[in-house]
Design an enzyme around this catalytic site. Structure first.
Site, PDB file in Angstrom:
ATOM      1  N   CYS A 216      38.567 -40.963 -63.748  1.00  0.00           N
ATOM      2  CA  CYS A 216      39.940 -40.498 -63.929  1.00  0.00           C
ATOM      3  C   CYS A 216      40.863 -40.913 -62.797  1.00  0.00           C
ATOM      4  O   CYS A 216      42.090 -40.758 -62.923  1.00  0.00           O
ATOM      5  CB  CYS A 216      39.960 -38.978 -64.081  1.00  0.00           C
ATOM      6  SG  CYS A 216      39.070 -38.375 -65.542  1.00  0.00           S
ATOM      7  N   HIS A 295      35.796 -43.257 -51.286  1.00  0.00           N
ATOM      8  CA  HIS A 295      34.620 -43.391 -52.148  1.00  0.00           C
ATOM      9  C   HIS A 295      33.442 -42.711 -51.464  1.00  0.00           C
ATOM     10  O   HIS A 295      32.986 -43.145 -50.410  1.00  0.00           O
ATOM     11  CB  HIS A 295      34.307 -44.868 -52.394  1.00  0.00           C
ATOM     12  CG  HIS A 295      33.498 -45.109 -53.627  1.00  0.00           C
ATOM     13  ND1 HIS A 295      32.361 -44.377 -53.928  1.00  0.00           N
ATOM     14  CD2 HIS A 295      33.650 -45.985 -54.657  1.00  0.00           C
ATOM     15  CE1 HIS A 295      31.863 -44.802 -55.075  1.00  0.00           C
ATOM     16  NE2 HIS A 295      32.616 -45.768 -55.533  1.00  0.00           N
ATOM     17  N   HIS A 380      56.824 -33.408 -53.872  1.00  0.00           N
ATOM     18  CA  HIS A 380      56.294 -33.200 -55.223  1.00  0.00           C
ATOM     19  C   HIS A 380      54.822 -33.593 -55.250  1.00  0.00           C
ATOM     20  O   HIS A 380      54.413 -34.570 -54.614  1.00  0.00           O
ATOM     21  CB  HIS A 380      57.082 -34.021 -56.252  1.00  0.00           C
ATOM     22  CG  HIS A 380      58.565 -33.825 -56.160  1.00  0.00           C
ATOM     23  ND1 HIS A 380      59.202 -32.730 -56.689  1.00  0.00           N
ATOM     24  CD2 HIS A 380      59.533 -34.584 -55.570  1.00  0.00           C
ATOM     25  CE1 HIS A 380      60.498 -32.817 -56.449  1.00  0.00           C
ATOM     26  NE2 HIS A 380      60.724 -33.929 -55.767  1.00  0.00           N
ATOM     27  N   HIS A 384      45.840 -34.694 -60.615  1.00  0.00           N
ATOM     28  CA  HIS A 384      45.189 -34.999 -61.894  1.00  0.00           C
ATOM     29  C   HIS A 384      44.828 -33.727 -62.656  1.00  0.00           C
ATOM     30  O   HIS A 384      44.132 -32.845 -62.134  1.00  0.00           O
ATOM     31  CB  HIS A 384      43.939 -35.838 -61.647  1.00  0.00           C
ATOM     32  CG  HIS A 384      43.050 -35.960 -62.847  1.00  0.00           C
ATOM     33  ND1 HIS A 384      43.503 -36.394 -64.078  1.00  0.00           N
ATOM     34  CD2 HIS A 384      41.724 -35.684 -63.007  1.00  0.00           C
ATOM     35  CE1 HIS A 384      42.493 -36.388 -64.935  1.00  0.00           C
ATOM     36  NE2 HIS A 384      41.414 -35.962 -64.313  1.00  0.00           N
ATOM     37  N   ASN A 417      43.547 -33.181 -70.774  1.00  0.00           N
ATOM     38  CA  ASN A 417      43.105 -34.158 -69.783  1.00  0.00           C
ATOM     39  C   ASN A 417      43.151 -35.542 -70.422  1.00  0.00           C
ATOM     40  O   ASN A 417      42.297 -35.887 -71.239  1.00  0.00           O
ATOM     41  CB  ASN A 417      41.682 -33.815 -69.321  1.00  0.00           C
ATOM     42  CG  ASN A 417      41.174 -34.753 -68.241  1.00  0.00           C
ATOM     43  OD1 ASN A 417      41.720 -35.823 -68.020  1.00  0.00           O
ATOM     44  ND2 ASN A 417      40.097 -34.353 -67.573  1.00  0.00           N
TER      45      ASN A 417
END
Length: 497
Positions: A216, A295, A380, A384, A417
C-alpha cells in the site's frame, strides 16, 4: 543509535550540498582582493594600468568564478511540481452497503458460519461507511474472478483517471516523458505501464516503469522514483498512476488471518501529473520537498512476513495479516520519522529529540522516548487509510487532532482501503474542503508489505480552491465529515434479507 546515524548522515549530505556555494563565495573573495578599490586610484588610467599588470590573474579569477557559478547551478536539484491529481469515483452501480456486502459474502463464498460472523464483526469495527465500491466481477452470483474481469476492472480505473487528468491539465500525451504505474497484487503481461503507453500512443522513447508487490505504500515509492527520473530527464512530465485490483484478490476461504482484507479493501485508483518544467510553477498545486523511504525487511523476518500473499490449506489465495502488524508498523514509523524529523522539524524539537536519545542510549537513563510535535512543521496529514486500528494508533502516536485525522477517516469511510491510491483521495479531500493555503505543508505517509514505511512532504504553491470541482468528493462533500463510532452494528435481518 539509528536516530544519531540519521542525523549524522543528514549533516554530511548538507555539507556536501553546500560545497559549491562555499567554493563560489571563496573565489569571489579572492577575486575581490585582486581588484583594488577606486579610492586607492587617482584616475581611470591608473585602474586600467593595474588591470593590465594583473590581467592574467583577473582572467583566471573570472574563469574560476564562472566555473563555480556553473557548478553551483548544476548542483541544484530540479524542482518537481505536482500539476494536478485525480481520484477515481466508481459509478453508483458499484456501491454496496455493509449489510449488502455481508449478504453477498454469504451467497458468493464458501464461508463457514464462524467466518461469516468474524467478517461481520470486523466490518462493524472497520470504519467503512454504507457506499463503498466493489468491481462488477464481485457483485455477480457466482463471482466472476478471472483474468478477463480483472483486466476490465483495472482498465476502467486506469483509463478513467488518466482521461480525466489529461483533460484537466491540457497536457498532450506526446509531452509525457515518464510513466509509472503501481499495482501490487495484479501484474499482467503486457504490464500496466505498457497498457498506458499503448492506449495513449505515447512516444517511443518514453521512460516507463511498472511497480508490483510493493504494498500500500507503493504510491510514495512511485513518486520517489519519478522524482529521481525528473532529475535526469529535463523539461518533461511524469504520469504516476496508483491502483489495486480487487477482482483476483477477494478471499473465499476460511483462514481468519486472510478474511480481514475482505472487510477493508475496495475499488479505487488515482493519477498524478508531475513536471520539472519551471514554467509549470505558475499553475502547479504543490512542489515536492522531501521523500523518505524506510524498508524494515532486513531488520527481522517478523517485519518481512507480517503481510504475505499465500494459499490456505484448501488452495484459496489471499493476503495474510499477522497479529504483529501494528507492532511492526510502529517500528517502521519510528525509523521513518527519525530520518524525516531533521528535514522538517524546528530546531527546538530536534534538540529535545536528540537529548532523549542521548540520555537513553548513552547514559541509560529511564526517560520515555520523545516524539516530536510534527504539527509545528506540517499543516496537513494524509495517512494511508489502511483501517481504523491503523488510524487510531497513528493519531495517538503522533498526537494528532481529530481535524488532522479527518481526511484519512473520511476516505476510509467513503471509499474504504483503496491501497496506494488512498493518499490521493485524502489530499483531494483537503482541497475540496478548502483547507490548502499557499505555503502549507502536507505530509503523506503510508505502510506496505515488506515491511515499508514511506513519506512524502509537499509544499502548496498556491491556495487550492477546488470548491467547484471536488473530484471524487463532489457528491458527498456537503454531508462530510460524519462521526463514525468505534462499533457500528449491522442489522442481522438486513444482512440476511
Amino acid at each position: 543509535m539509528q536516530a544519531t546515524r540519521n542525523h549524522a548522515r543528514l549533516l554530511y549530505h548538507r555539507l556536501v550540498g553546500h560545497l559549491p556555494r562555499i567554493l563560489a563565495v571563496t573565489l569571489l573573495l579572492v577575486a575581490s582582493r585582486l581588484v583594488p578599490t577606486t579610492s586607492s586610484l587617482s584616475s581611470l588610467d591608473a585602474l586600467v594600468r593595474e588591470a593590465r599588470v594583473n590581467s592574467a590573474a583577473l582572467v583566471a579569477a573570472a574563469a574560476a568564478c564562472a566555473a563555480a557559478a556553473y557548478a553551483y547551478t548544476m548542483s541544484r536539484p530540479r524542482p518537481v511540481y505536482l500539476v494536478d491529481l485525480v481520484g477515481y469515483k466508481p459509478a453508483a452501480a458499484h456501491e454496496s452497503t455493509r449489510a449488502m456486502s455481508i449478504r453477498h459474502f454469504g451467497r458468493a463464498g464458501q464461508f463457514s458460519e464462524e467466518s461469516m460472523a468474524f467478517q461481520k464483526r470486523m466490518m462493524e469495527r472497520s470504519g467503512l461507511g454504507e457506499a463503498t465500491h466493489f468491481p462488477a466481477s464481485l457483485l455477480t452470483l457466482p463471482v466472476d474472478m478471472c483474468l478477463r474481469t480483472a483486466r476490465e476492472e483495472s482498465e476502467t480505473v486506469i483509463f478513467g483517471v488518466v482521461d480525466e487528468l489529461l483533460a484537466k491539465t491540457g497536457v498532450r500525451p506526446e509531452d509525457i516523458g515518464v510513466v509509472i504505474v503501481n499495482s501490487s497484487l495484479y501484474s499482467p503481461t503486457p504490464s500496466f505501464s505498457s497498457l498506458v503507453v499503448n492506449r495513449y500512443r505515447l512516444r517511443h522513447d518514453v521512460i516507463s516503469h511498472n511497480l508490483s508487490g510493493m504494498g500500500c505504500s507503493a504510491g510514495i515509492i512511485a513518486i520517489d522514483l519519478a522524482k529521481h527520473l525528473l532529475q535526469v530527464h529535463p523539461d518533461t512530465y511524469a504520469l504516476v498512476v496508483s491502483t489495486e485490483n480487487i477482482t483476483l484478490n477477494a478471499y473465499l476461504g476460511n483462514y481468519r488471518a486472510m478474511l480481514v482484507t475482505n472487510t477493508l479493501f475496495r475499488m479505487g485508483g488515482a493519477a498524478v501529473l508531475l513536471s520539472n518544467r519551471r514554467a509549470e510553477r505558475r499553475r502547479a498545486k504543490y512542489q515536492l520537498i522531501h521523500t523518505v523511504r524506510t524498508h524494515r525487511g532486513g531488520a527481522s523476518d517478523r517485519s518481512y512476513a507480517c503481510v504475505t500473499q499465500e494459499e490456505d490449506d484448501a488452495g484459496h489465495v489471499g493476503v495474510s495479516l499477522s497479529k504483529e502488524l501494528m507492532s511492526v508498523a510502529g517500528e517502521a514509523l519510528r525509523t521513518n520519522i527519525t530520518t524525516l524529523g531533521p528535514l522538517v522539524l524546528p530546531l527546538s524539537e530536534q534538540l529535545r529529540f536528540l537529548a532523549t536519545v542521548v540520555l537513553r542510549r548513552v547514559f541509560r537513563a529511564g526517560v520515555k522516548p520523545y516524539l516530536p510535535d510534527f504539527t509545528l512543521a506540517l499543516d496537513h496529514f494524509c495517512i494511508h487509510a489502511g483501517g481504523r486500528g491503523v488510524l487510531d494508533e497513528l493519531e495517538r502516536s503522533l498526537k494528532l487532532s481529530a481535524w488532522h485525522m479527518e481526511p484519512s477517516r473520511m476516505t476510509l469511510y467513503r471509499f474504504g482501503n483503496t491501497s496506494s491510491s488512498s493518499l490521493w483521495y485524502e489530499l483531494a479531500y483537503c482541497e475540496a474542503k478548502g483547507r490548502i493555503k499557499r505555503g502549507d505543508r502536507v505530509w503523506q505517509i503510508a505502510f506496505g508489505s515488506g515491511f515499508k514505511c514511506n513519506s512524502a512532504v509537499w509544499k502548496a504553491l498556491r491556495t487550492v480552491d477546488d470548491g467547484r470541482d471536488c473530484g471524487p468528493w463532489a457528491q458527498d462533500l456537503h454531508a462530510l465529515p460524519v462521526h463514525v463510532p468505534k462499533v457500528v452494528p449491522i442489522d442481522d435481518d438486513v444482512a440476511a434479507a
